[in-house]
Design a protein around this motif. Structure first.
Motif, PDB file in Angstrom:
ATOM      1  N   ILE A 226     -15.107  -0.786   2.326  1.00  0.00           N
ATOM      2  CA  ILE A 226     -13.924  -1.356   2.974  1.00  0.00           C
ATOM      3  C   ILE A 226     -13.062  -2.003   1.898  1.00  0.00           C
ATOM      4  O   ILE A 226     -13.491  -2.940   1.218  1.00  0.00           O
ATOM      5  N   ASN A 227     -11.844  -1.506   1.745  1.00  0.00           N
ATOM      6  CA  ASN A 227     -10.950  -1.990   0.699  1.00  0.00           C
ATOM      7  C   ASN A 227     -10.295  -3.313   1.106  1.00  0.00           C
ATOM      8  O   ASN A 227     -10.510  -3.820   2.204  1.00  0.00           O
ATOM      9  N   TYR A 228      -9.436  -3.822   0.215  1.00  0.00           N
ATOM     10  CA  TYR A 228      -8.840  -5.144   0.372  1.00  0.00           C
ATOM     11  C   TYR A 228      -8.106  -5.323   1.702  1.00  0.00           C
ATOM     12  O   TYR A 228      -7.444  -4.420   2.200  1.00  0.00           O
ATOM     13  N   GLY A 229      -8.207  -6.526   2.264  1.00  0.00           N
ATOM     14  CA  GLY A 229      -7.348  -6.936   3.353  1.00  0.00           C
ATOM     15  C   GLY A 229      -7.677  -6.376   4.716  1.00  0.00           C
ATOM     16  O   GLY A 229      -6.799  -6.330   5.579  1.00  0.00           O
ATOM     17  N   ALA A 230      -8.916  -5.972   4.948  1.00  0.00           N
ATOM     18  CA  ALA A 230      -9.289  -5.453   6.268  1.00  0.00           C
ATOM     19  C   ALA A 230      -9.387  -6.593   7.282  1.00  0.00           C
ATOM     20  O   ALA A 230      -9.845  -7.695   6.965  1.00  0.00           O
TER      21      ALA A 230
ATOM     22  N   ALA B 259     -15.141   5.140   4.922  1.00  0.00           N
ATOM     23  CA  ALA B 259     -14.411   4.469   3.850  1.00  0.00           C
ATOM     24  C   ALA B 259     -13.027   4.084   4.358  1.00  0.00           C
ATOM     25  O   ALA B 259     -12.348   4.889   5.005  1.00  0.00           O
ATOM     26  N   PHE B 260     -12.620   2.838   4.077  1.00  0.00           N
ATOM     27  CA  PHE B 260     -11.331   2.319   4.519  1.00  0.00           C
ATOM     28  C   PHE B 260     -10.445   2.066   3.312  1.00  0.00           C
ATOM     29  O   PHE B 260     -10.881   1.481   2.318  1.00  0.00           O
TER      30      PHE B 260
ATOM     31  N   VAL C 237      -3.825   1.554   8.234  1.00  0.00           N
ATOM     32  CA  VAL C 237      -4.051   2.163   9.542  1.00  0.00           C
ATOM     33  C   VAL C 237      -4.382   1.061  10.548  1.00  0.00           C
ATOM     34  O   VAL C 237      -5.076   0.091  10.218  1.00  0.00           O
ATOM     35  N   THR C 238      -3.908   1.218  11.775  1.00  0.00           N
ATOM     36  CA  THR C 238      -4.255   0.323  12.870  1.00  0.00           C
ATOM     37  C   THR C 238      -5.029   1.116  13.922  1.00  0.00           C
ATOM     38  O   THR C 238      -4.554   2.151  14.392  1.00  0.00           O
TER      39      THR C 238
END
Length: 221
Positions: free
Chosen positions: A110-114, A129-130, A173-174
């Motif tokens: 999960i990348n930054y700012g989730a 993977a985000f 993405v939302t």
């Protein structure tokens, strides 16, 4: 709703209502308030942990660790530290409502700012993977204005979100519950996704639609 169903629903705690996707007091209930404050404590400790100084030969563990830092995620999600160390890689800052409503089926990145609003259950598949800035909303409110207008009730709604295995979710993405994203899906950056997405497709846009069908990957050996 029958009288028996109404009586049974009134006997539930607000947390039980939330977990069962029934209307619940998402603002004033003290058990849920305690759960959100608990999550904030562990998120802050993880997000604010000072970065490590690079050491040759140590490997990736120095990037997300040490164990003292990872223990905050273990507490947040209610998972063993070894599981966090082995499978779950989250770039700070990371935000959620409770943490305990997020289920990781296997490894993920999960990348930054989730941001994951986990009022209802949010399930994340193996090897998901985000990209940066992904938001997942299982929390919501009614479209009924009368319900929203009564601010003293604190009534909220929850809808589950499931993300399958081998899913790549692009940046910003939302994902809005109820949502069920199949295996092998790619979600294009900036998409807004709700509802059912079949396996092995590329989706994009607002609202997201199928852009491309993909060949199923070979089975893992």
């Amino acid at each position: 709703m029958s009288q028996d169903e109404e009586i049974a629903q009134k006997a539930l705690t607000e947390r039980q209502k939330m977990e069962r996707c029934l209307p619940y007091d998402g603002v004033f209930d003290e058990e849920l308030m305690e759960g959100r404050l608990r999550a904030r404590k562990y998120m802050k400790a993880y997000n604010d942990y000072p970065p490590a100084t690079f050491q040759p030969g140590v490997g990736l563990s120095q990037f997300f660790g040490p164990d003292e830092r990872l223990q905050n995620l273990a507490e947040l999600f209610g998972l063993p530290l070894e599981r966090i160390r082995r499978d779950i890689f989250i770039e700070p800052p990371f935000y959620c409502d409770y943490g305990t409503q997020i289920e990781f089926k296997g490894s993920c990145y999960i990348n930054y700012g989730a941001t994951i609003l986990d009022a209802a259950k949010v399930t994340i598949g193996t090897r998901a993977a985000f990209g940066p800035g992904v938001h997942i909303y299982s929390a919501s409110h009614s479209v009924n204005v009368i319900e929203r207008r009564d601010l003293t009730s604190g009534i909220a709604r929850s809808h589950p979100v499931t993300i399958g295995d081998d899913v790549w979710v692009g940046g910003h993405v939302t994902i809005i519950g109820p949502c069920n994203i199949g295996n092998g899906v790619t979600v294009a950056a900036g998409a807004v996704v709700k509802g059912d997405v079949p396996d092995n497709v590329v989706v994009g846009g607002n609202p997201a639609r199928i852009l491309k069908h993909l060949e199923p990957p070979p089975p893992l050996e």
